[in-house]
Structures are given as structure tokens and as C-alpha cells.
Design a protein around this motif. Structure first.
Motif, PDB file in Angstrom:
ATOM      1  N   PHE A   1       6.097   4.570  -7.820  1.00 37.21           N
ATOM      2  CA  PHE A   1       5.868   5.926  -8.328  1.00 37.21           C
ATOM      3  C   PHE A   1       7.084   6.477  -9.095  1.00 37.21           C
ATOM      4  O   PHE A   1       7.085   7.625  -9.504  1.00 37.21           O
ATOM      5  CB  PHE A   1       5.497   6.865  -7.163  1.00 37.21           C
TER       6      PHE A   1
ATOM      7  N   PRO B   1      -0.463  -9.941   2.320  1.00 38.40           N
ATOM      8  CA  PRO B   1      -0.864  -8.684   1.689  1.00 38.40           C
ATOM      9  C   PRO B   1      -1.472  -7.723   2.714  1.00 38.40           C
ATOM     10  O   PRO B   1      -1.638  -8.078   3.887  1.00 38.40           O
ATOM     11  CB  PRO B   1      -1.959  -9.161   0.741  1.00 38.40           C
ATOM     12  N   VAL B   2      -1.817  -6.510   2.223  1.00 37.01           N
ATOM     13  CA  VAL B   2      -2.622  -5.592   3.021  1.00 37.01           C
ATOM     14  C   VAL B   2      -3.942  -6.306   3.325  1.00 37.01           C
ATOM     15  O   VAL B   2      -4.559  -6.865   2.423  1.00 37.01           O
ATOM     16  CB  VAL B   2      -2.944  -4.295   2.246  1.00 37.01           C
ATOM     17  N   GLY B   3      -4.336  -6.314   4.574  1.00 37.05           N
ATOM     18  CA  GLY B   3      -5.559  -7.019   4.973  1.00 37.05           C
ATOM     19  C   GLY B   3      -5.246  -8.157   5.931  1.00 37.05           C
ATOM     20  O   GLY B   3      -6.094  -8.536   6.740  1.00 37.05           O
ATOM     21  N   ALA B   4      -4.029  -8.704   5.844  1.00 39.91           N
ATOM     22  CA  ALA B   4      -3.624  -9.725   6.814  1.00 39.91           C
ATOM     23  C   ALA B   4      -3.432  -9.044   8.170  1.00 39.91           C
ATOM     24  O   ALA B   4      -3.080  -7.868   8.241  1.00 39.91           O
ATOM     25  CB  ALA B   4      -2.337 -10.395   6.360  1.00 39.91           C
TER      26      ALA B   4
ATOM     27  N   THR C   1       0.954   0.129   5.393  1.00 35.62           N
ATOM     28  CA  THR C   1       1.326   1.409   6.005  1.00 35.62           C
ATOM     29  C   THR C   1       0.855   1.404   7.456  1.00 35.62           C
ATOM     30  O   THR C   1       1.554   0.893   8.330  1.00 35.62           O
ATOM     31  CB  THR C   1       0.728   2.588   5.200  1.00 35.62           C
TER      32      THR C   1
ATOM     33  N   THR D   1      -0.542   9.427   1.110  1.00 31.10           N
ATOM     34  CA  THR D   1       0.634   9.009   0.343  1.00 31.10           C
ATOM     35  C   THR D   1       0.443   7.570  -0.142  1.00 31.10           C
ATOM     36  O   THR D   1       0.799   7.225  -1.272  1.00 31.10           O
ATOM     37  CB  THR D   1       1.909   9.198   1.202  1.00 31.10           C
ATOM     38  N   GLN D   2      -0.174   6.745   0.678  1.00 29.36           N
ATOM     39  CA  GLN D   2      -0.527   5.385   0.270  1.00 29.36           C
ATOM     40  C   GLN D   2      -1.575   5.415  -0.852  1.00 29.36           C
ATOM     41  O   GLN D   2      -1.556   4.550  -1.732  1.00 29.36           O
ATOM     42  CB  GLN D   2      -1.022   4.594   1.496  1.00 29.36           C
TER      43      GLN D   2
ATOM     44  N   GLU E   1       1.919  15.091  -0.590  1.00 32.86           N
ATOM     45  CA  GLU E   1       1.160  15.291   0.642  1.00 32.86           C
ATOM     46  C   GLU E   1       1.633  16.520   1.424  1.00 32.86           C
ATOM     47  O   GLU E   1       0.874  17.060   2.239  1.00 32.86           O
ATOM     48  CB  GLU E   1       1.187  14.027   1.513  1.00 32.86           C
TER      49      GLU E   1
ATOM     50  N   SER F   1      -2.928  -3.850  -5.497  1.00 32.05           N
ATOM     51  CA  SER F   1      -3.678  -4.147  -4.269  1.00 32.05           C
ATOM     52  C   SER F   1      -2.908  -5.151  -3.409  1.00 32.05           C
ATOM     53  O   SER F   1      -2.060  -4.749  -2.612  1.00 32.05           O
ATOM     54  CB  SER F   1      -5.082  -4.652  -4.610  1.00 32.05           C
ATOM     55  N   VAL F   2      -3.146  -6.438  -3.595  1.00 26.74           N
ATOM     56  CA  VAL F   2      -2.500  -7.436  -2.718  1.00 26.74           C
ATOM     57  C   VAL F   2      -1.101  -7.833  -3.180  1.00 26.74           C
ATOM     58  O   VAL F   2      -0.292  -8.338  -2.416  1.00 26.74           O
ATOM     59  CB  VAL F   2      -3.369  -8.704  -2.593  1.00 26.74           C
TER      60      VAL F   2
ATOM     61  N   ASP G   1      -4.481   7.151   4.494  1.00 25.56           N
ATOM     62  CA  ASP G   1      -3.093   7.605   4.274  1.00 25.56           C
ATOM     63  C   ASP G   1      -2.983   8.109   2.833  1.00 25.56           C
ATOM     64  O   ASP G   1      -3.024   7.332   1.881  1.00 25.56           O
ATOM     65  CB  ASP G   1      -2.128   6.443   4.528  1.00 25.56           C
TER      66      ASP G   1
ATOM     67  N   ALA H   1      -8.037 -11.211   3.892  1.00 25.59           N
ATOM     68  CA  ALA H   1      -7.627 -10.111   3.019  1.00 25.59           C
ATOM     69  C   ALA H   1      -8.264 -10.193   1.637  1.00 25.59           C
ATOM     70  O   ALA H   1      -7.996  -9.355   0.779  1.00 25.59           O
ATOM     71  CB  ALA H   1      -6.100 -10.103   2.890  1.00 25.59           C
TER      72      ALA H   1
ATOM     73  N   GLN I   1      -2.741   0.736   8.055  1.00 25.73           N
ATOM     74  CA  GLN I   1      -4.147   0.349   7.925  1.00 25.73           C
ATOM     75  C   GLN I   1      -4.642  -0.311   9.214  1.00 25.73           C
ATOM     76  O   GLN I   1      -3.849  -0.933   9.941  1.00 25.73           O
ATOM     77  CB  GLN I   1      -4.316  -0.644   6.765  1.00 25.73           C
TER      78      GLN I   1
ATOM     79  N   LEU J   1       7.561   8.858  -3.307  1.00 31.07           N
ATOM     80  CA  LEU J   1       6.300   9.218  -2.651  1.00 31.07           C
ATOM     81  C   LEU J   1       6.530  10.169  -1.476  1.00 31.07           C
ATOM     82  O   LEU J   1       5.701  11.024  -1.186  1.00 31.07           O
ATOM     83  CB  LEU J   1       5.571   7.965  -2.178  1.00 31.07           C
TER      84      LEU J   1
ATOM     85  N   ASN K   1      -9.630  -7.326  -0.305  1.00 31.15           N
ATOM     86  CA  ASN K   1      -8.681  -6.291  -0.737  1.00 31.15           C
ATOM     87  C   ASN K   1      -8.138  -6.523  -2.145  1.00 31.15           C
ATOM     88  O   ASN K   1      -7.376  -5.698  -2.655  1.00 31.15           O
ATOM     89  CB  ASN K   1      -7.493  -6.215   0.233  1.00 31.15           C
TER      90      ASN K   1
ATOM     91  N   GLN L   1     -10.074   0.227   2.081  1.00 31.72           N
ATOM     92  CA  GLN L   1      -9.212  -0.204   3.190  1.00 31.72           C
ATOM     93  C   GLN L   1      -7.739  -0.261   2.802  1.00 31.72           C
ATOM     94  O   GLN L   1      -6.860  -0.248   3.660  1.00 31.72           O
ATOM     95  CB  GLN L   1      -9.642  -1.587   3.685  1.00 31.72           C
ATOM     96  N   LEU L   2      -7.462  -0.375   1.481  1.00 32.18           N
ATOM     97  CA  LEU L   2      -6.069  -0.377   1.029  1.00 32.18           C
ATOM     98  C   LEU L   2      -5.402   0.948   1.363  1.00 32.18           C
ATOM     99  O   LEU L   2      -4.200   1.024   1.598  1.00 32.18           O
ATOM    100  CB  LEU L   2      -5.992  -0.602  -0.487  1.00 32.18           C
ATOM    101  N   VAL L   3      -6.186   2.018   1.343  1.00 32.42           N
ATOM    102  CA  VAL L   3      -5.678   3.371   1.582  1.00 32.42           C
ATOM    103  C   VAL L   3      -5.844   3.724   3.065  1.00 32.42           C
ATOM    104  O   VAL L   3      -4.891   4.169   3.710  1.00 32.42           O
ATOM    105  CB  VAL L   3      -6.426   4.394   0.705  1.00 32.42           C
ATOM    106  N   ASP L   4      -7.057   3.542   3.561  1.00 38.45           N
ATOM    107  CA  ASP L   4      -7.363   3.734   4.976  1.00 38.45           C
ATOM    108  C   ASP L   4      -6.828   5.049   5.536  1.00 38.45           C
ATOM    109  O   ASP L   4      -6.185   5.087   6.589  1.00 38.45           O
ATOM    110  CB  ASP L   4      -6.793   2.543   5.770  1.00 38.45           C
TER     111      ASP L   4
ATOM    112  N   SER M   1       3.097  10.277   4.754  1.00 40.93           N
ATOM    113  CA  SER M   1       3.233  11.708   4.489  1.00 40.93           C
ATOM    114  C   SER M   1       4.668  12.195   4.689  1.00 40.93           C
ATOM    115  O   SER M   1       5.290  11.890   5.702  1.00 40.93           O
ATOM    116  CB  SER M   1       2.324  12.468   5.450  1.00 40.93           C
ATOM    117  N   PRO M   2       5.197  12.978   3.722  1.00 38.66           N
ATOM    118  CA  PRO M   2       6.552  13.516   3.843  1.00 38.66           C
ATOM    119  C   PRO M   2       6.790  14.258   5.160  1.00 38.66           C
ATOM    120  O   PRO M   2       7.903  14.231   5.688  1.00 38.66           O
ATOM    121  CB  PRO M   2       6.656  14.492   2.672  1.00 38.66           C
TER     122      PRO M   2
ATOM    123  N   LEU N   1      -1.586   7.516  -3.307  1.00 43.53           N
ATOM    124  CA  LEU N   1      -0.775   7.667  -4.523  1.00 43.53           C
ATOM    125  C   LEU N   1      -0.126   6.351  -4.914  1.00 43.53           C
ATOM    126  O   LEU N   1       0.024   6.032  -6.095  1.00 43.53           O
ATOM    127  CB  LEU N   1       0.311   8.728  -4.304  1.00 43.53           C
ATOM    128  N   ASN N   2       0.259   5.581  -3.916  1.00 40.13           N
ATOM    129  CA  ASN N   2       0.857   4.276  -4.175  1.00 40.13           C
ATOM    130  C   ASN N   2      -0.143   3.324  -4.822  1.00 40.13           C
ATOM    131  O   ASN N   2       0.187   2.621  -5.775  1.00 40.13           O
ATOM    132  CB  ASN N   2       1.394   3.701  -2.859  1.00 40.13           C
TER     133      ASN N   2
END
Lengths: 369, 369
Positions: free
Chosen positions: A253, A137-140, A167, B79-80, B234, B33-34, B77, B45, A169, A230, B48, B72-75, A205-206, B82-83
Motif C-alpha cells: 500500500f 500462501p494464504v490457504g495453506a 492474517t 485491513t487485509q 480501518e 492473492s497467493v 479482516d 490453497a 484467516q 495499512l 485462493n 477467503q483471502l480477506v476473511d 486493524s490499526p 485493502l492489502n
């Protein structure tokens, strides 16, 4: 109606009578073209007024209305094409988009650069369904993610993608992650003796996604993952038309468009629109998973992704959600071979480790070739 | 839950029991999230994993669930962001997004550079509601559009925007159109003795919209119109944070999110999200028009656009659809002064010409100051 000058779009209209349906079809034709009372349209613009074509009663309070639009409304701007398709009409509670002129799609959009055939060539898998594991996951850390990639590839998985939430992070920045994962996969290929393609997530970001795509290519990625709702759909097209590496589209989305009564018919959204905008692989939420489509809708998405839409190539329908070793056999039988199966969480729950999990999964696919 | 480390999002969950609601809230917290079974998440992680906070029964089969996400999931970004907000959960037929942590919005998004106060300064209108006329249709020449702009500005209209379907078609290419319309408006200001701002439409490919924005600034436009659901949200933020000229956001392609049972609550979508991403003026489909919101929803959108959300400035709610000389008086009474009224088709139907129509419209606004 001049076919060379116009293209058609089919809308589902909810109405109380034939007359009400006619009024609403007329309303769409104006709303999506000149957006003003026809009698106030200047002579020079009169040919831009949308024309109501066939209006067909379907059942109960449902009609299908074909609206013909002058190609000059779009005039080569693909984002404006989306606006003509479903800009203001997306705000009408009685209107859904249910079909699009495929000849026109083929004339203005490039579609996938690789498609089913191209991805089969890259993976060197001729006939059977393909597998795709997910790094999460995010965080690894990049080291942890690369180790997962190594295990999956050692087990012989066909494709590996980033989780769509990875992304840039700090925990695993894009640059380090992609470098390490590419290396891990190349190393594992030596061990497995077969190809595994790695698709990092480039969604951002686009206005900066193209840069991230180019960096992915430079770092040796075999493909990329993008969430086009997105980044804006045309970002997907810009990337695909570079014809560099294949693109996998993620449905993040996109839900409000496809799960509700009013929106875009799922086979058209995934199998026509996202494909025409350049996705080589189109991820959709699978029926047996956590999401909402029923099996019949999933089969329609599969069929539409694979359908003839020359010169636009067929895209790989890519089913995600609820796929594990117990369900895979039935899914291949019901979905056919031209499909990619995303296997996320279930591989991580396998007690013997990721490589063994991947190996058993591959075996299951091979068994049903 | 660490407030400095987390932000919250409120979802409406459709459930059959308290227990079902708890399960679904938990499902959202993981999905967004994860996205894997919590026990398979590596130690690094674990922080998170989204956390379920308050779960509140609303009525019938409806609960509100607050989910707390690690920043930290967004950090950084957007566009992230929105995700995390509504990526995969948009695909759940029992889930809607109904509120967002405004402190967090204010910490990561810039909001409008001008807002209500800034647009009032530019138009030099202190208190009353503002008017905005629309140049249309696609197919009219730059000379014709500039003549309309001249008439509207001569009549003293506060703002003029392009129809959101005017992009760069041959009939009125961007460059020529913007030049001629800017000139026409400047000329008319001499006649009317008051300011009129012109906002050309810059909506196009997400990867090229920034260029078109910069060109609009160079050509002397007073603001720009953009459809953020088409360019990616964005893109709007990138443009707004340049703090050059105000941005008006158009709702094209946003309908599926806001008119359906499952999606984003309209006041949150228009009044928080689009505003936080940088719109100085937020167009929404007005209740008395061709679209679907009821008057109460419109008032909620107005209130949310104007609400305190420091450091994000209030944005001008901008009502479009069904506004004419007969309805304007009641609308000002019910919506208040801090609003922009878009008047599209109805001005064109006025027999005495555009300038007279604009003049009468302005008079109606002044009357209710």
C-alpha cells in the motif's frame, strides 16, 4: 529562523520560473502550517507560519525548496508530524517530499530498537548478508506452514517471515499458526545448529494491531512483520518503542507514494521515514524483481537505511523481489553485506525441496562474505 | 468463477499489446492473492489463486482487467481487504485501481451511519447545499477558536470543523478546545435560531484515536473530523460503526494515491472506499481551489458519493478549496444541492467580520435552493 524552534523539510517543486518556484514554495509553507492567508493569522499564531528557506534550482523545471516549520505545529503528536510533512501538499501535482531534517527526526522518533547491529546479535551472524524465507500462501494450513518453516530453518535460513497476506484467516488462524511455526523453527534449530528467527505478520486493524503484537510476543515469535501504510505509521512506532522484539516493515500500500512523479523520494520514505518510525528491517521492492525501482534507487535506499542518523540506529535494508540463486552473487557484490535478502517464490520452485534450497542459498551468501 | 465465493476488482493496466495486457492481468491476479508461482501452490490453497476475468481494451495502451479474488483471502479482516485491493500492486508502475465490486463492499463494510439523509436531519436542512466553516490556525487559543465558532454559528453556518492540523497542541489542547467550542456553538444557536454542528479533529495515533473519539462524544461534539490515511482506514470504520455521531473524512496524506498516473481513481477512492469505510462526509480537493482535480473529476466524485450502493448509505461529497462568495452560485448550479461546501480562508478575509461573512454565505446557498 530559530533552529531550536524550527525543523526543515525539503520539497521538490515543479515550476516554470524562479518566480513561480518562489510562489509555490510560499504556498507550501502556508498550506502545511496555518493554512490561511498570512494577514488573517492572529498575532498569537504568527510564529506558526511556515518560512521559506533556501530555494535551489536543480535542473529544467525543478527546484528544491527548504521550508522551516515551527515545532509547535507538531507538539509531540507523531501522526500530526506526518500531516505537516505531507498532508495537503500530497495533493499538489507540482510537489514532492525529498528530504527531512534528520536532527528533528532523531528528537521526536525512537527509530529501530534493534537495527542492523541488534538483528546481527540475535541471528549471531557477524558480517555476511542475511537471508529471509517467506511462508505462503494464504490457504495453506498451520501444519503445512509449520512444515515449510521447519524445512527452511533446517536448511539454515537466518530469518523466516509470514507472507504479508497471512492474517487471521480460518485456513491458518494467527494463534495456531504462530504457535506451530515457532515450535517448528525451535525444533529445526536443534538440527541445523544455528539460529533462525521467525517473524509472523501482525498487520490488522490499526486499533487492534497492538493486541496482536503482544500476542505474538507471548507466543514466542522472534520478531514481527507489519505493513505500516495499512496500520498507520504510528502503529509501527508504538510497537517498536516497546523494545521487545524486532520489527520488519512491509511496503504494501506504499507504492503510490514512491513510484510516481509526485510523492516521497524512495530513499527518504524507506531509509528515513519508515526507519525513524521504528523498522529494524525495511523491505523495499528490488530492482531485479517484478517491481519498478532501478538499481541506483535501490542502492540509495540501502545507503540511507544504513546512514548515520543518531540517536536513530541504522535499519537493515531488505530487498524483496527477483532474488534467486542465479542473482544473489551479483547482488551481494553490488549491495554489500549489510542487507537482508527476501527470497519468496524462487525457493518453492527448487526441485530438491525447501531445506536443500535454503541450504544452497545460505552457501551462496557465505561464499560472498 | 463462483460469485458467492469471489469478489472482483478492476485494474487499469498499461500495456503494449493484448498479450502484454493478459500477462500483466495474470501477474496482478497472483501478486494480490497467493504471491507465488501457481504450480507451487499446495492443493488446499489452489482456490485462493486470483482469476483473470474480463479484459477490455480501452484506448491507446490502456486495458481494464477484472480480477476475481476468493473472499477467503480477506476473511473478515478489513485491513487485509485493502492489502488484497492494492497492497503490492500499488508498487507496479503499470497498474491502477479503477473499480471495486460494490456488492462485496456492502457485505463487509458498514458505510456511513448517518450519510446525506442523516446529516440533513441533524442540521434540519431539507434540500439546499450545506456550508462548513473552519476553525484555524494552529497557535490560536481555545478562547480565540471558540470566539470564531461563536461568530460562524451566529451567522448561521450549518457545520463548523476544526482545521485538520489542530490536534492536541499546547496552544489549544483537545479537551479545552472542544469544551469551549461546543459551548460557544450552543450559545450562538440561541442567537441564530438554527442548528450548527461542530466537528473537532480527532486525528492522532492509530492506537489512540478511538479514545479521542470517545472523549469528543463525551464533550458534546456533534461529529468528528478524521484524516483516515493518517490513522489507517480501518480506524475510520471502527469509529463509524459505533453509530454515535457523524464522521467527516479529510484527504490529508491521500494525495499520492489520487493525483498521479498510477494509483486509485479519485471517484473510487473518495466515493466508494472512504465512504464504505464509514465517512458521512467525504472531503475532496475542489477544482477551483489550490489543488489539481478538474471539474469533471469533481463531478464524478460527487456522483459516486451519492450513488446507490445498498446497504451502504450515500455520503455527502464535501468540496474544499477555492470556494468563496463569488464562486458559490456557479458551484451549486454545477454540483447540485447534495453537497457540503468547505469555506476556509476566504471567510477570514471578509472585512465585516466572521458572522457577517457566514450570513452572506448562507444567503448565497439559500438563494440557489
Amino acid at each position: 529562523m530559530n533552529r531550536r524552534q524550527n525543523f526543515w523539510v525539503r520539497y521538490r517543486v515543479t515550476a516554470t520560473s524562479q518566480r513561480d518556484a518562489e510562489t509555490k514554495a510560499m504556498q507550501i509553507s502556508i498550506e502545511q502550517s496555518v493554512e490561511m492567508p498570512p494577514k488573517t493569522v492572529p498575532r498569537e499564531a504568527a510564529s506558526n507560519i511556515g518560512q521559506v528557506g533556501k530555494l535551489r534550482f536543480i535542473k529544467d523545471n525543478e527546484w528544491h525548496a527548504d521550508i522551516h516549520f515551527n515545532k509547535q505545529l507538531v507538539d509531540g503528536d507523531l501522526t500530526q508530524f506526518l500531516n505537516v510533512l505531507f498532508g495537503n501538499s500530497s495533493l499538489q501535482p507540482w510537489c514532492s517530499l525529498v528530504d527531512i531534517d534528520t536532527d528533528y527526526l532523531g528528537s521526536i522518533l525512537n527509530g529501530p530498537a534493534f537495527g542492523i547491529h541488534g538483528i546481527r546479535e540475535l541471528t549471531q551472524v557477524k558480517k555476511r548478508a542475511l537471508s529471509c524465507a517467506v511462508l505462503k500462501p494464504v490457504g495453506a494450513s498451520p501444519v503445512q506452514l509449520a512444515e515449510m518453516a521447519f524445512q527452511f530453518a533446517s536448511g539454515g535460513v537466518d530469518l523466516i517471515k509470514d507472507d504479508h497476506g497471512l492474517t487471521n484467516q480460518h485456513s491458518a488462524d494467527f494463534e495456531t499458526r504462530v504457535k506451530k511455526c515457532v515450535n517448528a523453527v525451535r525444533k529445526a534449530e536443534q538440527k541445523s545448529g544455528k539460529r533462525t528467527l521467525y517473524f509472523p505478520n501482525i498487520t490488522t486493524s490499526p486499533t487492534r494491531v497492538m493486541q496482536r503484537f503482544e500476542r505474538a510476543v507471548d507466543l514466542g515469535a522472534d520478531g514481527v512483520l507489519i505493513s505500516p501504510m495499512l496500520t498507520g505509521l504510528e502503529s509501527l512506532h508504538d510497537i517498536a518503542k516497546s523494545e521487545t522484539i524486532p520489527v520488519m516493515a512491509h511496503p504494501a500500500f506504499s507504492g503510490s507514494f514512491v513510484i510516481n512523479e509526485c510523492g516521497i523520494a524512495p530513499p527518504v520514505y524507506y531509509g528515513k521515514l519508515i526507519r525513524a518510525f521504528g523498522a529494524d528491517s525495511v523491505i523495499y521492492p528490488n530492482a531485479t524483481g517484478r517491481f519498478s525501482f532501478n538499481p541506483e534507487v535501490c542502492k540509495q535506499i540501502n545507503r540511507t537505511c544504513r546512514s548515520k542518523m543518531d540517536p536513530i540506529k541504522p535499519a537493515f535494508p531488505t530487498a524483496g523481489g527477483g532474488i534467486d540463486l542465479n542473482t544473489i552473487a551479483d547482488l551481494v557484490k553490488s549491495y554489500g553485506n549489510d542487507i537482508i535478502f527476501l527470497i519468496g517464490g524462487s525457493l518453492y520452485q527448487y526441485s530438491a525441496g525447501l531445506a536443500s534450497a535454503a541450504k544452497e542459498f545460505q552457501q551462496a551468501l557465505t561464499d560472498y562474505e
